[in-house]
Scaffold this active site. Structure first.
Site, PDB file in Angstrom:
ATOM      1  N   GLU A   1       0.935  -1.446   0.172  1.00 13.27           N
ATOM      2  CA  GLU A   1       0.178   0.162   0.024  1.00 13.27           C
ATOM      3  C   GLU A   1       0.705   1.317   0.033  1.00 13.27           C
ATOM      4  O   GLU A   1       1.975   1.273   0.729  1.00 13.27           O
ATOM      5  CB  GLU A   1      -0.784  -0.183   1.241  1.00 13.27           C
ATOM      6  CG  GLU A   1      -2.035   0.498   0.954  1.00 13.27           C
ATOM      7  CD  GLU A   1      -3.198  -0.159  -0.043  1.00 13.27           C
ATOM      8  OE1 GLU A   1      -3.121   0.205  -1.312  1.00 13.27           O
ATOM      9  OE2 GLU A   1      -3.873  -1.342   0.277  1.00 13.27           O
ATOM     10  N   HIS A   2       0.585   2.168  -0.949  1.00 15.14           N
ATOM     11  CA  HIS A   2       1.330   3.381  -0.853  1.00 15.14           C
ATOM     12  C   HIS A   2       2.559   3.337  -1.616  1.00 15.14           C
ATOM     13  O   HIS A   2       3.500   4.040  -0.806  1.00 15.14           O
ATOM     14  CB  HIS A   2       1.269   4.332   0.173  1.00 15.14           C
ATOM     15  CG  HIS A   2      -0.281   4.992   0.426  1.00 15.14           C
ATOM     16  ND1 HIS A   2      -0.506   5.825  -0.184  1.00 15.14           N
ATOM     17  CD2 HIS A   2      -1.281   4.815   1.429  1.00 15.14           C
ATOM     18  CE1 HIS A   2      -1.599   6.490   0.039  1.00 15.14           C
ATOM     19  NE2 HIS A   2      -2.341   5.783   1.077  1.00 15.14           N
TER      20      HIS A   2
ATOM     21  N   ASP B   1       2.800   2.217  -4.954  1.00  8.87           N
ATOM     22  CA  ASP B   1       3.001   1.912  -6.589  1.00  8.87           C
ATOM     23  C   ASP B   1       3.307   3.275  -7.212  1.00  8.87           C
ATOM     24  O   ASP B   1       4.097   3.033  -8.170  1.00  8.87           O
ATOM     25  CB  ASP B   1       1.315   1.895  -7.112  1.00  8.87           C
ATOM     26  CG  ASP B   1       0.270   2.821  -6.689  1.00  8.87           C
ATOM     27  OD1 ASP B   1       0.591   3.620  -5.856  1.00  8.87           O
ATOM     28  OD2 ASP B   1      -0.886   2.780  -7.222  1.00  8.87           O
TER      29      ASP B   1
ATOM     30  N   GLY C   1     -16.144   6.121  -3.003  1.00  9.20           N
ATOM     31  CA  GLY C   1     -15.439   6.715  -1.637  1.00  9.20           C
ATOM     32  C   GLY C   1     -14.971   5.533  -0.673  1.00  9.20           C
ATOM     33  O   GLY C   1     -14.802   5.918   0.637  1.00  9.20           O
TER      34      GLY C   1
ATOM     35  N   SER D   1     -13.786   2.750  -7.285  1.00  7.50           N
ATOM     36  CA  SER D   1     -14.934   2.978  -8.171  1.00  7.50           C
ATOM     37  C   SER D   1     -14.516   3.707  -9.292  1.00  7.50           C
ATOM     38  O   SER D   1     -14.900   3.793 -10.470  1.00  7.50           O
ATOM     39  CB  SER D   1     -16.189   3.631  -7.228  1.00  7.50           C
ATOM     40  OG  SER D   1     -15.611   4.823  -6.659  1.00  7.50           O
TER      41      SER D   1
ATOM     42  N   GLU E   1      -7.350  10.308 -14.698  1.00  8.38           N
ATOM     43  CA  GLU E   1      -7.467  10.550 -13.394  1.00  8.38           C
ATOM     44  C   GLU E   1      -6.620  11.739 -12.824  1.00  8.38           C
ATOM     45  O   GLU E   1      -6.992  12.692 -12.111  1.00  8.38           O
ATOM     46  CB  GLU E   1      -7.471   9.404 -12.442  1.00  8.38           C
ATOM     47  CG  GLU E   1      -7.721   9.715 -11.082  1.00  8.38           C
ATOM     48  CD  GLU E   1      -8.539   8.650 -10.464  1.00  8.38           C
ATOM     49  OE1 GLU E   1      -9.182   7.721 -10.867  1.00  8.38           O
ATOM     50  OE2 GLU E   1      -8.876   8.645  -9.212  1.00  8.38           O
TER      51      GLU E   1
ATOM     52  N   ASP F   1      -4.813   0.955  -9.234  1.00 14.95           N
ATOM     53  CA  ASP F   1      -6.258   0.585  -9.224  1.00 14.95           C
ATOM     54  C   ASP F   1      -6.666   0.162 -10.858  1.00 14.95           C
ATOM     55  O   ASP F   1      -7.496  -0.695 -11.078  1.00 14.95           O
ATOM     56  CB  ASP F   1      -6.916   1.719  -8.708  1.00 14.95           C
ATOM     57  CG  ASP F   1      -6.624   2.159  -7.361  1.00 14.95           C
ATOM     58  OD1 ASP F   1      -6.030   1.295  -6.727  1.00 14.95           O
ATOM     59  OD2 ASP F   1      -6.894   3.236  -6.989  1.00 14.95           O
TER      60      ASP F   1
ATOM     61  N   TYR G   1      -3.597  12.741   0.082  1.00 15.09           N
ATOM     62  CA  TYR G   1      -3.039  11.622  -0.777  1.00 15.09           C
ATOM     63  C   TYR G   1      -1.880  12.389  -1.368  1.00 15.09           C
ATOM     64  O   TYR G   1      -0.929  11.745  -1.679  1.00 15.09           O
ATOM     65  CB  TYR G   1      -3.857  10.966  -1.800  1.00 15.09           C
ATOM     66  CG  TYR G   1      -3.386   9.803  -2.669  1.00 15.09           C
ATOM     67  CD1 TYR G   1      -3.604   8.572  -2.211  1.00 15.09           C
ATOM     68  CD2 TYR G   1      -3.047  10.291  -3.911  1.00 15.09           C
ATOM     69  CE1 TYR G   1      -2.869   7.699  -3.115  1.00 15.09           C
ATOM     70  CE2 TYR G   1      -2.317   9.483  -4.637  1.00 15.09           C
ATOM     71  CZ  TYR G   1      -2.301   7.993  -4.374  1.00 15.09           C
ATOM     72  OH  TYR G   1      -1.613   7.302  -5.138  1.00 15.09           O
TER      73      TYR G   1
HETATM   74  C1  GLA Z   1      -5.255   4.652  -4.269  1.00 16.65           C
HETATM   75  C2  GLA Z   1      -4.543   5.313  -5.593  1.00 16.65           C
HETATM   76  C3  GLA Z   1      -3.462   3.960  -5.786  1.00 16.65           C
HETATM   77  C4  GLA Z   1      -2.695   3.625  -4.733  1.00 16.65           C
HETATM   78  C5  GLA Z   1      -3.512   3.512  -3.499  1.00 16.65           C
HETATM   79  C6  GLA Z   1      -2.278   3.416  -2.236  1.00 16.65           C
HETATM   80  O1  GLA Z   1      -5.998   3.923  -4.283  1.00 16.65           O
HETATM   81  O2  GLA Z   1      -5.373   5.427  -6.562  1.00 16.65           O
HETATM   82  O3  GLA Z   1      -2.973   4.360  -7.069  1.00 16.65           O
HETATM   83  O4  GLA Z   1      -1.690   4.727  -4.620  1.00 16.65           O
HETATM   84  O5  GLA Z   1      -4.387   4.642  -3.258  1.00 16.65           O
HETATM   85  O6  GLA Z   1      -1.814   2.211  -2.331  1.00 16.65           O
END
Ligand code: GLA
Length: 385
Positions: A33-34, A36, A121, A126, A159, A171, A221
């Site tokens: 997580e966090h 990519d 959310g 989504s 996006e 995602d 973010y």
């Molecule tokens: C969101 C972003 C992804 C990724 C995650 C955290 O979902 O869209 O690209 O950075 O947060 O892992």
């Protein structure tokens, strides 16, 4: 919504019958997580929660959009696709169409009815599902062959540059490239990937939404992204690396003196989380679910203490899960600050787990969590109706 019901709604919105169904998936992320956007490896899987688009090609210069639960039709004029950036509903679609056109695709008018079953959310992506499904519909009607990875990259671009959220590729890639009963081990620096069977034997993944009201996730973010950029620049003064994910824990120990405060904490999370991804994939392949669960817990603690993207709701929800005897591990997924957790729970204990964790969560937080029945499915699907 049932297919027949959606077709009826399509007819009510557009006065004609839908002919095609295009779908793309929401996703979970097992671990990674966090990382990519730091060139790390992630391990997501596509869900049965999806963006379903019931569709009809009309020709002409207009893309018409209608949505489950929302009155009216949004019209996008194909000759002025740059004008819809501020739309509250329809901007993801416009962004995808805009960048397809920029690539030279001659778009064709159509009517699209969105029945999105990925909760908005919720951290289950989504927006990626909407972008990917829209791109597929528009490519199909333009009669242009497409590659699914290209669809994911284009959706990410929409996006980032149209909707203004600086997300990584995880995602959209999972939404497009997911495979039934597999997780995708994706190297975000090269886009090389491997499908790994997500076989949990007597256990399953329970997905729970903490239902925290939306609170500026996008801006927080984007701040995290800047912090890791700062860390990378500092590290690059002594190490020849392109991404933070290239650092092993040992490398990191050598360069940590260059970093301070939150920047050091953010970078430490990234390096250690990348290390956990490898260990988690090995554990899964070896059928060592206890170890996988332990790594999920560690990931959550790191996202809480070092990356600081959890919050009371997600900490409570995953903490309550961890207290359950038949739960091997639990963590938040996605961007954080709200949204979902995944927990590895013994199949025979799921009902009791949901009852007890649900009740204790509502008691502690003051409102209820939602639990979803999920399965791991393919990313994109295209069918005639
Ligand atoms: C969101 C972003 C992804 C990724 C995650 C955290 O979902 O869209 O690209 O950075 O947060 O892992």
């Amino acid at each position: 919504m049932e297919k027949e019901e959606a077709k009826k709604r399509f007819y009510e919105a557009f006065g004609a019958e839908a002919t095609d169904l295009f779908t793309a998936a929401g996703r979970i992320n097992v671990i990674g997580e966090h990382v990519d956007y730091c060139g790390g490896k992630v391990f997501p899987a596509a869900l049965n929660l999806r963006c379903n688009i019931y569709a009809r090609k009309t020709g002409g210069n207009t893309i018409r959009l209608a949505f489950r639960g929302i009155e009216g039709v949004v019209e996008l004029d194909i000759s002025r696709l740059d004008d819809y950036r501020d739309l509250k509903i329809g901007n993801y679609q416009a962004g995808v169409a805009y960048f397809m056109q920029e690539k030279g695709v001659a778009l064709v008018g159509c009517e699209l009815y969105y029945d999105c079953t990925v909760p908005f959310g919720s951290g289950l992506s989504s927006s990626a599902a909407i972008e990917v499904a829209t791109a597929v519909a528009l490519y199909e009607y333009a009669g242009v062959a497409y590659d699914k990875v290209e669809v994911a990259l284009l959706s990410q671009k929409a996006e980032n540059l149209y909707a203004g959220v600086n997300c990584g590729i995880m995602d959209q890639f999972a939404s497009a490239m997911g495979k039934k009963d597999h997780a995708v081990l994706l190297d975000c620096s090269t886009l090389e990937y491997e499908y790994v069977p997500l076989q949990l034997g007597d256990y399953c993944l329970v997905v729970a939404n903490c239902n925290k009201p939306h609170n500026l996730v996008e801006s927080k973010y984007n701040v995290r992204r800047q912090e890791v950029e700062t860390a990378l620049k500092a590290v690059q003064t002594v190490k020849d690396v392109k991404n933070l994910a290239e650092l092993t824990p040992k490398d990191f120990a050598e360069v940590k003196y260059l970093l301070s405060g939150v920047v050091a904490k953010r970078a430490e999370h990234v390096v250690m989380e990348c290390d956990r991804v490898h260990k988690a994939v090995d554990a899964l392949k070896a059928g060592d679910l206890a170890e996988l669960g332990r790594l999920l817990n560690e990931s959550h603690y790191s996202l809480c203490e070092l990356y600081e993207v959890t919050g009371k709701e997600l900490d409570t929800l995953s903490g309550l899960a961890r207290k359950e005897a038949e739960c091997l591990g639990s963590r938040m997924i996605g961007a954080g600050f709200g949204g979902c957790t995944i927990s590895i729970v013994k199949k025979s204990a799921v009902d009791g787990f949901i009852r007890r964790v649900g009740a204790a969560y509502a008691e502690a937080i003051g409102y209820k969590a939602s639990f979803y029945e999920t399965s791991i499915e393919d990313g994109i699907t295209v069918s005639k109706i």
